[in-house]
Design an enzyme around this catalytic site. Structure first.
Site, PDB file in Angstrom:
ATOM      1  N   GLU A 123     -24.050  -7.638 -58.941  1.00 45.07           N
ATOM      2  CA  GLU A 123     -24.242  -6.499 -59.827  1.00 45.07           C
ATOM      3  C   GLU A 123     -24.233  -5.168 -59.086  1.00 45.07           C
ATOM      4  O   GLU A 123     -24.622  -5.072 -57.929  1.00 45.07           O
ATOM      5  CB  GLU A 123     -25.498  -6.652 -60.656  1.00 45.07           C
ATOM      6  CG  GLU A 123     -26.717  -6.879 -59.826  1.00 45.07           C
ATOM      7  CD  GLU A 123     -27.867  -7.334 -60.701  1.00 45.07           C
ATOM      8  OE1 GLU A 123     -27.657  -7.683 -61.869  1.00 45.07           O
ATOM      9  OE2 GLU A 123     -28.987  -7.317 -60.202  1.00 45.07           O
ATOM     10  N   CYS A 136     -25.073   2.097 -56.769  1.00 42.81           N
ATOM     11  CA  CYS A 136     -26.010   1.193 -56.081  1.00 42.81           C
ATOM     12  C   CYS A 136     -25.280  -0.133 -55.860  1.00 42.81           C
ATOM     13  O   CYS A 136     -24.941  -0.831 -56.804  1.00 42.81           O
ATOM     14  CB  CYS A 136     -27.240   1.019 -56.971  1.00 42.81           C
ATOM     15  SG  CYS A 136     -28.483  -0.071 -56.278  1.00 42.81           S
ATOM     16  N   CYS A 143     -31.285 -13.105 -51.784  1.00 45.20           N
ATOM     17  CA  CYS A 143     -31.851 -12.518 -50.563  1.00 45.20           C
ATOM     18  C   CYS A 143     -32.693 -13.588 -49.885  1.00 45.20           C
ATOM     19  O   CYS A 143     -33.347 -14.380 -50.565  1.00 45.20           O
ATOM     20  CB  CYS A 143     -32.715 -11.304 -50.933  1.00 45.20           C
ATOM     21  SG  CYS A 143     -33.286 -10.354 -49.505  1.00 45.20           S
ATOM     22  N   CYS A 147     -39.887 -10.401 -50.699  1.00 40.83           N
ATOM     23  CA  CYS A 147     -40.835  -9.324 -50.995  1.00 40.83           C
ATOM     24  C   CYS A 147     -41.486  -9.646 -52.341  1.00 40.83           C
ATOM     25  O   CYS A 147     -40.793  -9.974 -53.306  1.00 40.83           O
ATOM     26  CB  CYS A 147     -40.108  -7.989 -51.028  1.00 40.83           C
ATOM     27  SG  CYS A 147     -39.282  -7.659 -49.446  1.00 40.83           S
ATOM     28  N   CYS A 150     -40.368  -7.952 -55.711  1.00 37.99           N
ATOM     29  CA  CYS A 150     -38.927  -7.754 -55.952  1.00 37.99           C
ATOM     30  C   CYS A 150     -38.345  -8.967 -56.658  1.00 37.99           C
ATOM     31  O   CYS A 150     -38.547 -10.106 -56.228  1.00 37.99           O
ATOM     32  CB  CYS A 150     -38.208  -7.533 -54.625  1.00 37.99           C
ATOM     33  SG  CYS A 150     -36.410  -7.500 -54.785  1.00 37.99           S
ATOM     34  N   SER A 239     -30.344   0.957 -47.194  1.00 35.81           N
ATOM     35  CA  SER A 239     -31.777   0.682 -47.324  1.00 35.81           C
ATOM     36  C   SER A 239     -32.095  -0.678 -46.719  1.00 35.81           C
ATOM     37  O   SER A 239     -31.453  -1.678 -47.028  1.00 35.81           O
ATOM     38  CB  SER A 239     -32.168   0.692 -48.807  1.00 35.81           C
ATOM     39  OG  SER A 239     -33.504   0.264 -48.956  1.00 35.81           O
ATOM     40  N   SER A 261     -37.674   0.516 -46.681  1.00 36.50           N
ATOM     41  CA  SER A 261     -38.584   0.057 -47.741  1.00 36.50           C
ATOM     42  C   SER A 261     -39.961  -0.136 -47.125  1.00 36.50           C
ATOM     43  O   SER A 261     -40.275  -1.205 -46.641  1.00 36.50           O
ATOM     44  CB  SER A 261     -38.080  -1.260 -48.325  1.00 36.50           C
ATOM     45  OG  SER A 261     -36.869  -1.038 -48.990  1.00 36.50           O
ATOM     46  N   CYS A 381     -31.734  -3.448 -60.162  1.00 41.94           N
ATOM     47  CA  CYS A 381     -30.995  -4.447 -59.422  1.00 41.94           C
ATOM     48  C   CYS A 381     -31.677  -5.802 -59.554  1.00 41.94           C
ATOM     49  O   CYS A 381     -32.884  -5.904 -59.499  1.00 41.94           O
ATOM     50  CB  CYS A 381     -30.903  -4.019 -57.971  1.00 41.94           C
ATOM     51  SG  CYS A 381     -30.290  -2.337 -57.843  1.00 41.94           S
TER      52      CYS A 381
HETATM   53  N1  SAH Z   1     -33.093  -5.246 -49.237  1.00 41.16           N
HETATM   54  C1  SAH Z   1     -33.050  -3.857 -49.067  1.00 41.16           C
HETATM   55  C2  SAH Z   1     -32.209  -3.127 -50.106  1.00 41.16           C
HETATM   56  C3  SAH Z   1     -32.297  -3.621 -51.528  1.00 41.16           C
HETATM   57  S1  SAH Z   1     -33.785  -3.325 -52.398  1.00 41.16           S
HETATM   58  C4  SAH Z   1     -34.445  -3.290 -49.036  1.00 41.16           C
HETATM   59  O1  SAH Z   1     -35.384  -4.027 -49.311  1.00 41.16           O
HETATM   60  O2  SAH Z   1     -34.586  -2.126 -48.704  1.00 41.16           O
HETATM   61  C5  SAH Z   1     -33.709  -1.563 -52.766  1.00 41.16           C
HETATM   62  C6  SAH Z   1     -35.056  -0.940 -53.009  1.00 41.16           C
HETATM   63  O3  SAH Z   1     -35.605  -1.327 -54.279  1.00 41.16           O
HETATM   64  C7  SAH Z   1     -36.097  -1.327 -51.967  1.00 41.16           C
HETATM   65  O4  SAH Z   1     -36.863  -0.227 -51.571  1.00 41.16           O
HETATM   66  C8  SAH Z   1     -36.932  -2.315 -52.736  1.00 41.16           C
HETATM   67  O5  SAH Z   1     -38.175  -2.459 -52.131  1.00 41.16           O
HETATM   68  C9  SAH Z   1     -36.953  -1.679 -54.107  1.00 41.16           C
HETATM   69  N2  SAH Z   1     -37.367  -2.574 -55.177  1.00 41.16           N
HETATM   70  C10 SAH Z   1     -37.151  -3.904 -55.258  1.00 41.16           C
HETATM   71  N3  SAH Z   1     -37.699  -4.395 -56.402  1.00 41.16           N
HETATM   72  C11 SAH Z   1     -38.262  -3.351 -57.045  1.00 41.16           C
HETATM   73  C12 SAH Z   1     -38.985  -3.230 -58.278  1.00 41.16           C
HETATM   74  N4  SAH Z   1     -39.199  -4.274 -59.063  1.00 41.16           N
HETATM   75  N5  SAH Z   1     -39.396  -1.992 -58.632  1.00 41.16           N
HETATM   76  C13 SAH Z   1     -39.151  -0.927 -57.840  1.00 41.16           C
HETATM   77  N6  SAH Z   1     -38.485  -0.977 -56.677  1.00 41.16           N
HETATM   78  C14 SAH Z   1     -38.050  -2.190 -56.281  1.00 41.16           C
HETATM   79 FE1  SF4 Z   2     -34.666  -8.670 -50.387  1.00 39.67          FE
HETATM   80 FE2  SF4 Z   2     -34.930  -5.969 -50.453  1.00 39.67          FE
HETATM   81 FE3  SF4 Z   2     -35.805  -7.501 -52.499  1.00 39.67          FE
HETATM   82 FE4  SF4 Z   2     -37.092  -7.563 -50.180  1.00 39.67          FE
HETATM   83  S1  SF4 Z   2     -36.876  -5.770 -51.545  1.00 39.67           S
HETATM   84  S2  SF4 Z   2     -36.531  -9.360 -51.425  1.00 39.67           S
HETATM   85  S3  SF4 Z   2     -35.411  -7.353 -48.739  1.00 39.67           S
HETATM   86  S4  SF4 Z   2     -33.682  -7.252 -51.843  1.00 39.67           S
END
Ligand code: SAH
Ligand code: SF4
Length: 420
Positions: A123, A136, A143, A147, A150, A239, A261, A381
């Site tokens: 996506e 984006c 992944c 986290c 996420c 990121s 992040s 995302c």
């Molecule tokens: N894996 C990389 C890039 C993809 S995530 C990373 O973690 O940086 C892109 C951003 O969206 C990151 O800062 C992540 O922590 C944030 N993110 C992920 N899930 C989220 C959510 N449910 N609400 C807000 N931000 C979120």
């Molecule tokens: Fe992966 Fe980024 Fe989501 Fe963490 S925040 S699970 S590194 S996509």
């Protein structure tokens, strides 16, 4: 309900379907000049012709964005036929395209299997803003990291995306936005990079880009090549959750903007929210940030901080954040938590976020709070894919539509990061 106002194109209709990439032919998209020359050599083009031919291919693929060999009007018919026989330049299948009331667009692309394996769905989200448009882009399907807040983290890693698949997200988005020069543009005309709909790229879709370093690098070098898609490196942001050993290389080899992040100001909490912290704790991460090549007040690192109610959002957290970042040219991005079904967190209240932002602002940091975007299309995302998978299983029946609507109301978007 929000969905009533949203336009979802019926891409099952043949007229709206772009050509689908063939399964068996290797792609040319994703190849740099050397790769194009090699591809030409593999079909018998003489060495002394390869430079010129590779230059032509480069122009048609990346400047003009064509997805049909017959549009390469300055390439002989015979060579076009040979190219067509051996290679593919088709776009991915568009499984879904959603356009929000606020102009946010979200696509679900399907790439054919390359060799063994299955097709993958990826996506990509487009966020238009005053004077710029941010795409984006995803780097992996799923992944490996987990986290805890996420949604992507709940999905297993399927595989890394290839350089082709990363670039194709940008190119197909530009197709759909009418962002490539028209077919009537004369061959060799200089195509301005100003006024583009896609002006900024953030590697913030699914996946951890620094766990797919080589493919991300290849794709971003092509995307930022002044002669190709020619996106400004200052408008491309990668990121990472904090893959410390690759941070220096990111600056040295890709020279793009960096976003981290962060999400927590103590190792104890970050170990839970961003578990890669157990391997690369805060001190190592911030040391790597201090040493990021090209860092200056004009080229700051963005620190992303998701606002989780009662978890990381106190004034004490804000003050500790300021202390931690001392000496690093930084921007702080406060992201309202985007809740998904089953998430064990809530988004902080607006008041709490503003208090947090005030403390950070007082310390001299710009800290824009990202406004939710594309609520009506689940434009966060990791969410479209799951929604679409569910919809397919039940044949997109009314019940599912209802559930999607409920999710849609909760959805928020991390929006245009990157160059201020
Ligand atoms: N894996 C990389 C890039 C993809 S995530 C990373 O973690 O940086 C892109 C951003 O969206 C990151 O800062 C992540 O922590 C944030 N993110 C992920 N899930 C989220 C959510 N449910 N609400 C807000 N931000 C979120
Ligand atoms: Fe992966 Fe980024 Fe989501 Fe963490 S925040 S699970 S590194 S996509």
């Amino acid at each position: 309900m929000a969905f009533d106002m949203t336009l979802t194109l019926d891409l099952t209709h043949p007229a709206t379907r772009p050509p689908v990439a063939s399964v068996d032919k290797p792609p040319l998209i994703g190849l740099d000049r050397a790769g194009l020359k090699e591809a030409l050599g593999s079909i018998g083009i003489e060495t002394r012709q390869q430079n010129m031919r590779a230059g032509q291919l480069w122009h048609w693929l990346y400047v003009r964005g064509i997805s049909d060999f017959d549009a390469m009007v300055n390439v002989s018919k015979d060579l076009r036929a040979e190219l067509k026989r051996h290679f593919s330049i088709a776009r991915p299948d568009i499984v879904e395209e959603q356009i929000s009331q606020d102009g946010t667009r979200k696509w679900l692309f399907r790439f054919p299997p390359r060799g063994a394996g299955r097709p993958v769905e990826v996506e990509t989200v487009y966020i238009p803003e005053e004077g710029r448009g941010t795409l984006c882009v995803s780097s992996q399907v799923g992944c490996t990291l987990t986290c805890s807040f996420c949604h992507t983290g709940t999905q297993k890693l399927v595989r890394n995306l290839t350089a082709e698949e990363i670039l194709a997200q940008i190119m197909t988005a530009r197709d759909r936005l009418g962002d490539f020069p028209g077919a009537d543009t004369p061959v060799g005309a200089i195509v301005p990079s100003e006024g583009r709909k896609v002006s900024n790229i953030v590697m913030m879709g699914m996946g951890e880009p620094l766990y797919n370093f080589d493919n991300v690098k290849q794709a971003l070098l092509i995307a930022t090549d002044g002669d190709g898609l020619s996106l400004s490196k200052r408008r491309v942001t990668l990121s990472t959750s904090g893959v410390v050993p690759e941070i220096h290389r990111t600056g040295a080899e890709m020279n793009v903007m960096l976003a981290i992040s962060l999400h927590a100001v103590t190792d104890e909490l970050r170990d839970v929210l961003v578990p890669i912290n157990k391997k690369y704790p805060l001190k190592d991460l911030l040391d790597a940030c201090r040493a990021y090549p090209g860092l200056s007040n004009a080229r700051r690192i963005t620190f992303e901080y998701v606002m989780l109610k009662g978890v990381n959002d106190s004034p004490a957290d804000a003050r500790q954040l300021v202390r931690l970042l001392k000496g690093i040219p930084a921007k702080i991005n406060l992201i309202p938590f985007n809740k998904w079904p089953g998430a064990g967190y809530e988004c902080s209240s607006w008041e709490t976020i503003e208090t947090f932002a005030d403390i950070v602002n007082h310390a001299g940091y710009a800290s824009p709070i990202r406004t939710p975007r594309g609520r009506d299309i689940l434009a966060a995302c990791g969410q479209l894919k799951s929604a679409s998978e569910r919809m397919r299983k039940t044949d997109r029946d009314a019940l599912e539509a209802q559930r999607l609507d409920e999710m849609a109301l909760q959805a928020m978007m991390i929006a245009g990061h990157g160059e201020a």
